[in-house]
Design an enzyme around this catalytic site. Structure first.
Site, short mmCIF file in Angstrom:
data_model
loop_
_atom_site.label_atom_id
_atom_site.label_comp_id
_atom_site.label_asym_id
_atom_site.label_seq_id
_atom_site.Cartn_x
_atom_site.Cartn_y
_atom_site.Cartn_z
CB SER A 114 55.24 22.36 -0.60
OG SER A 114 55.54 21.46 -1.64
CD GLU A 209 51.19 24.77 -3.75
OE1 GLU A 209 52.02 24.89 -4.68
OE2 GLU A 209 51.37 23.99 -2.80
CG HIS A 274 56.17 25.15 -5.10
ND1 HIS A 274 54.86 24.75 -4.87
CD2 HIS A 274 56.95 24.34 -4.37
CE1 HIS A 274 54.87 23.72 -4.04
NE2 HIS A 274 56.12 23.44 -3.73
#
Length: 307
Positions: A114, A209, A274
Site C-alpha cells: 500500500s 493494486e 487489500h
C-alpha cells in the site's frame, strides 16, 4: 543492474517493526506479531511505531522520528528483516530523510504494501528485492493461512515458491509470455511519485493494486502513468485487487479500457492487495508471466546475498 536477494530468515532471527506511515492500534500489532513469533522470530517494535503525532492523528509519529527508526532498524545488524506495521499515509513525507543508497548496501528483507510502495520503488530501483505483502498489524491478512504461508515461504525458503499467482489464480486478459523484473504496487503511490526524486520507471512486469478508489480516479491515475511514459518499457501486467471501489464492475472496466490497448500479456484478479487473502510477491525480482496459462514464475538467482 545486479539483483540482490537478501538471505533467507532462520528460526531465532530478530526482526524490527517500523511505522513509516499511519498510526496503528497496539492490540492489532500485538496480535499480528504473535504470528511472526510463531515462526520462531524475535520481534522488536521500534519506538516511533506507537508514539503518535502531536497534530496529525493519521501519522504514526513525527516525520523525523519515523525516518530515524526506519534507518536505525535497517542499519542495525541485530535485525535480519524490517517489517512495516501498516500502511495508511505518510511515507512520502519522510522520503527526503532516507538515504536509499545507504540502505541498499545492507541487504535485508523488507515487508509492506500500500503506502509502503513509496519505499519499495527506490529500493527496487537499486537492485534490492523486497516483499509486497502482509504487514505486522494486518491481522486479517496474517489470519488467512494461504497468505501467511506465502509470506513465510518467501522469507524462509524463497526458492520453494514457484507460482506467485497460486493458489487463487488469475484470469487471462491478453495471452502471451513476458519476462522482466517485477515492479509496481499501489497505483496511487506510483502515480504520485512521478516527477519526484524517488521516481523510477519500471522495466519488465508490473503488478498494480489499490483500495477505496472510485472508477474515475483509477482512470485518472492510469492515464497519468500512460501519459508520462511509465509503461514504455513494461513487458507484462498483473492486475491485483482494486478493493472497496464504489463500483467494482466499473473499476475493472476502467483498468481494461486503459491498459488493454497496450497489447501486453496481462492477467487480472491476482490476489495481491487489500483483500484478506494478500499473496506476497517479491518486487525487484526477475519473473516470467505466462498470461495464457495465468502463471507468474519467480526467476531466483543462483545464490542469495550473504548466504
Amino acid at each position: 543492474m545486479n539483483v540482490v536477494v537478501p538471505r533467507s530468515l532462520q528460526v531465532g532471527d530478530r526482526i524490527a517493526v517500523v511505522a513509516p506511515s499511519g498510526a496503528m492500534r497496539a492490540e492489532r500489532l500485538e496480535i499480528g506479531t504473535e504470528y511472526l513469533k510463531g515462526w520462531g522470530l524475535e520481534v522488536e517494535v521500534m519506538p516511533s511505531v506507537l508514539a503518535g503525532h502531536e497534530r496529525f492523528a493519521y501519522l504514526a509519529a513525527e516525520d523525523k522520528a519515523r525516518a530515524g527508526d526506519f534507518r536505525d532498524a535497517w542499519l542495525d545488524d541485530r535485525f535480519a528483516a524490517v517489517f512495516c506495521g501498516r500502511g495508511g499515509y505518510g511515507v512520502q513525507r519522510m522520503l527526503e530523510a532516507v538515504d536509499f543508497d545507504e540502505l541498499a548496501a545492507v541487504p535485508k528483507w523488507f515487508v509492506g504494501f500500500s503506502d509502503i510502495t513509496a519505499l519499495h520503488e527506490p529500493l527496487n530501483a537499486r537492485g534490492l528485492v523486497t516483499i509486497h505483502g502482509p504487514m505486522a498489524a494486518a491481522v486479517e491478512q496474517l489470519g488467512v493461512v494461504e497468505g501467511r504461508s506465502r509470506l513465510h515461504d518467501l522469507l524462509f525458503e524463497p526458492e520453494s515458491v514457484t507460482d506467485l499467482l497460486a493458489p487463487r489464480g488469475a484470469r487471462t486478459l491478453i495471452g502471451g509470455v513476458a519476462e522482466g523484473v517485477l515492479r509496481g504496487g499501489n497505483l496511487a503511490l506510483l502515480a504520485s511519485s512521478i516527477g519526484t526524486p524517488t521516481y523510477a520507471a519500471p522495466s519488465g512486469v508490473v503488478v498494480l493494486e489499490d483500495v477505496s478508489e472510485q472508477g474515475y480516479r483509477i482512470d485518472r491515475m492510469l492515464t497519468q502513468l500512460l501519459r508520462s511514459g511509465w509503461f514504455d518499457q513494461v513487458t507484462g501486467i498483473v492486475v491485483g485487487d482494486f478493493s472497496g471501489s464504489d463500483d467494482q464492475g466499473l473499476a475493472a472496466d476502467v483498468v481494461r479500457e486503459r491498459l488493454e490497448p497496450l497489447g501486453l500479456p496481462m492477467v487480472e484478479g491476482a490476489a495481491v492487495g487489500h483483500e484478506d487473502l494478500n499473496l506476497a510477491v517479491p518486487l525487484g525480482l526477475p519473473v516470467r508471466l505466462d498470461a495464457t496459462a495465468a502463471t507468474l514464475t519467480p526467476l531466483w538467482p543462483g545464490a542469495a546475498a550473504g548466504s
